[in-house]
Structure formats: C-alpha cells, structure tokens
Write an enzyme that holds these catalytic residues in place. Structure first.
Site, PDB file in Angstrom:
ATOM      1  N   LEU A  13       0.871  -1.177   0.000  1.00 21.38           N
ATOM      2  CA  LEU A  13       0.000   0.000   0.000  1.00 21.38           C
ATOM      3  C   LEU A  13       0.907   1.226   0.000  1.00 21.38           C
ATOM      4  O   LEU A  13       1.859   1.297   0.770  1.00 21.38           O
ATOM      5  CB  LEU A  13      -0.891   0.030   1.249  1.00 21.38           C
ATOM      6  N   ASP A  14       0.623   2.205  -0.878  1.00 18.05           N
ATOM      7  CA  ASP A  14       1.488   3.381  -0.919  1.00 18.05           C
ATOM      8  C   ASP A  14       1.239   4.270   0.296  1.00 18.05           C
ATOM      9  O   ASP A  14       0.265   4.069   1.026  1.00 18.05           O
ATOM     10  CB  ASP A  14       1.289   4.160  -2.230  1.00 18.05           C
ATOM     11  N   PRO A  15       2.092   5.235   0.564  1.00 19.56           N
ATOM     12  CA  PRO A  15       1.956   6.060   1.770  1.00 19.56           C
ATOM     13  C   PRO A  15       0.620   6.777   1.890  1.00 19.56           C
ATOM     14  O   PRO A  15       0.127   6.984   2.997  1.00 19.56           O
ATOM     15  CB  PRO A  15       3.109   7.067   1.635  1.00 19.56           C
ATOM     16  N   LEU A  16       0.014   7.172   0.781  1.00 20.13           N
ATOM     17  CA  LEU A  16      -1.273   7.848   0.823  1.00 20.13           C
ATOM     18  C   LEU A  16      -2.390   6.926   1.293  1.00 20.13           C
ATOM     19  O   LEU A  16      -3.345   7.356   1.932  1.00 20.13           O
ATOM     20  CB  LEU A  16      -1.607   8.391  -0.574  1.00 20.13           C
ATOM     21  N   ALA A  17      -2.272   5.630   0.991  1.00 19.62           N
ATOM     22  CA  ALA A  17      -3.347   4.676   1.248  1.00 19.62           C
ATOM     23  C   ALA A  17      -3.344   4.166   2.682  1.00 19.62           C
ATOM     24  O   ALA A  17      -2.337   4.194   3.383  1.00 19.62           O
ATOM     25  CB  ALA A  17      -3.238   3.503   0.278  1.00 19.62           C
TER      26      ALA A  17
END
Length: 390
Positions: A77-81
């Site tokens: 999961l990317d940092p935004l998610a």
C-alpha cells in the site's frame, strides 16, 4: 515465557503517511524483544545450531538475523493509502504469494476538475477541466457502463513497472518517453463498482495548490529559520526539525507510532510515484524519502494560488489483482468529459482479511505487548485454524 510458537499470516490496518516497509520495521521493533515471539526466535536459533557447519549463517550481520522475527508483506500500500496490509510472520512468509492474486476491495475518493501527472494528489497538476457533466447520476451511469465486469485498464506512467532495469516512474521523472507497450491496456475484472457518496463543488474539504502556471511546483509550507532547518506543523503544534541537505530525512528508517502520524488536507508534495498494487518496498521508500525531504504540507501563499476543484465522489470497488485505483479515478474523470484524480484510498478487504473484523490496528503497537500480544496471538491462531480446515 510461553512455550507455543506463534507464527502465520497477520493483517495490519496501515495508517496513512507511512510506507508498508515502515510497518514491517515497526512490527520488528515491537516483536523482536517480546515474550510473544521469544519461542519463535528460540526455535530458529536452535534449528541453526543443528544445521551442517557449511550451511550455518556466517558473518555478524547474518547472525543478527537470528535475533529478528522474520516478517514480510503480501501486497504494498502506498503512503497515501490506508487499510489492510497482509504480513507473514515466520513460516507465514511462505504464504504471502497467494495473496498477491486474490481479489481486493477498495474505497477511494475522486476529485473532479483536475488531473495530475501521478493520477493522485501526490502529483503535479497538469490539467484542469470543466465538470458541467459530472453529477451523481452521470457517475453511476459511467461506473455501470464503463467500469464494471471485464474492462481494459492502462497503468499510470508513474508506476513501478520495470523498463530496461529501472522503474517506469524513474523515466517519467526525467521526462523520458515510456515504451508504449508498457502502457497497453490489460484486462481487469471488476466484481463491484458502487458510488457511496457524492459532494457538490464547494461541499467537500479537499483543496489543491500549484505554482502560478499550470504544471508548476506544488505549494507547500516551507518557513525556514536557517540552513538545514524547517518548520513542521504536526497535530496543532509547530516544531523545528533539523534537515540538512545531505542528511537523510528524519522519518526515513524511523519506527513509527500512531502519534507520529498526522494527515491534513491538502496532502500534496510534488511528482512522486505512488503504487497501488505492485509489491515494491524500494519504490515506497523513494516516495517517503522525497516527500519528507521536500515537505508534505502546504499553506496559502501569493505564489501558490488554489486550484479550483469540482465535485468529489467516494466509490467502492471489488477488483482483481493488478488493478490501479489511480487509473480508475483518471479514466472516470475522462469518461465524464472532465478530469479526475485520487484523493484518498483505503483497502478495506484483501482475501479473507477485512478492516474492523480481523486486522490489528497499528496504534495498538504503541500501547505495549499487554495490548497487542493477545490480539496478535488470537489473529494468528484463527489463521492457523482456517488453514487446517482447507
């Protein structure tokens, strides 16, 4: 010290603003010295002693691995998610590949009227568009007609796909042309696509800022008090952080607790890669490192006028592996005669793991082993029981 060996597959509810790699690092920080996983480490060390001499670990760093709980994750999961992050512990790491191909359920917020190079609010604004045709009814119709069942989807240019030994987002950063073959649409299966909420223009909380010209640098708070210093606002208080040009960002490699995490809108910091699906920790580190180095929060200034945004929508989807939620947001905006970018993303389910059901909350870790220990053991025991029934 307990005698039973605790291991298997565990789901973590990842918070925003940290990478999946940060989650693994934080788990090891709490798990390595714990009584919960002491039997697992003891068993690994005992097994090492009984190996033939030529198979035993050599060197200081190699031996140090015997004092660390073996942990991996099955789908970045990317940092935004936020949301479900599958982790394997001990022998559970061997099961992680099975989660890469399972279906996943996401909820995302789409902002209409603006497009960025990364297809999300971490990127630079490259286009604005009218949103006259964007309304609750048109969104539902477009989702049903164009984004349900078998669909073709092109990946974002800022993705972690390999191109001659380097990542696609590296080419995009340098402005180099990405081979068209890598951008060809691939068939995806969408089991569910539903509009959950709709906000008219001005009725939502998202704001985006950019430079004086479209495509310029994004605005951000940068109140400097001297070389290597910047002002950082977090949870209503401002503090000075030492960040010299040659120094690695303070958060890089840091053990993260819930108190360290603060999300404020807008969340935008320049053209950075953000990967929804591809399991690539190095790509995540690049996101976090550059984001922290350049600053992730913004304040209004004369040179950073706000970008006027249209409506926003929250959408839930259940999709096959390899689906790019950022591409959905971009393609939906285009299908409605406007533009779209992803503002938020939560993975609510992956396989049999679901937020609010059988996921460990990340902030339980800072409450101590007396809190997270019984929960971790319970979740891992449940996983072992389910595996024995299959």
């Amino acid at each position: 010290m307990q005698d039973s060996i605790v291991q298997g597959v565990l789901a973590i509810h990842k918070p925003p603003r940290i990478t999946s790699t940060d989650v693994i690092r934080t788990l090891q920080h709490h798990f390595n010295p714990s009584t919960t996983f002491a039997p697992l480490l003891a068993a690994a060390q005992d097994a090492e002693k009984h190996k033939p001499y030529e198979q035993q670990r050599r060197g200081r760093k190699s031996r140090q691995l015997l004092n660390k709980v073996k942990i991996g994750h099955g789908g970045t999961l990317d940092p935004l998610a936020t949301g479900v992050l599958i982790t394997g512990i001990g022998t559970g790491t061997k099961e992680l590949s099975s989660f890469l191909g399972c279906t996943k359920t996401y909820e995302t917020v789409v902002l209409f009227g603006v497009q960025t190079d990364t297809y999300d609010v971490l990127g630079k604004v490259v286009k604005t568009a009218d949103w006259a045709e964007v309304n609750e009814e048109s969104i539902r119709d477009a989702l049903k007609k164009n984004f349900t069942g078998k669909i073709g989807q092109r990946p974002p240019i800022f993705s972690a796909k390999w191109v001659n030994g380097e990542r696609m987002y590296d080419l995009a950063r340098r402005g180099e042309e990405v081979p068209e073959a890598l951008l060809e649409a691939k068939e995806m299966n969408v089991d569910e696509m539903e509009l959950l909420e709709f906000w008219e223009e001005g009725a939502h909380e998202w704001v985006m800022r950019t430079g004086e010209e479209l495509g310029g640098s994004t605005g951000r708070r940068d109140d400097r008090g001297g070389r290597g210093k910047k002002r950082k606002r977090e949870k209503g208080r401002e503090q000075e952080v030492d960040e010299s040009p040659k120094k690695r960002p303070e958060s890089a490699g840091k053990i993260m607790d819930a108190k360290d995490i603060s999300v404020k809108k807008p969340f935008m910091s320049g053209a950075l890669p953000a990967e929804d699906e591809i399991d690539q920790p190095a790509a995540e580190e690049a996101v976090l490192d550059k984001k922290e180095a350049e600053g992730a929060e913004m304040a209004p200034t004369e040179s950073t006028p706000p970008v006027r945004l249209g409506p926003a929508a929250r959408i839930r989807m259940t999709v096959s592996s390899g689906f790019y939620v950022r591409s959905l947001c971009h393609d939906l905006g285009k299908a409605l005669g406007s533009a779209g970018t992803m503002a938020e993303l939560i993975r609510t389910r992956q396989g049999d793991f679901e937020v609010g059901k059988n996921c460990l909350d990340f902030d339980d870790l800072q409450k101590g082993e007396s809190v997270w220990g019984p929960k971790v053991k319970k979740f891992l025991d449940q996983w072992q029981d389910n595996m024995s029934k299959k």
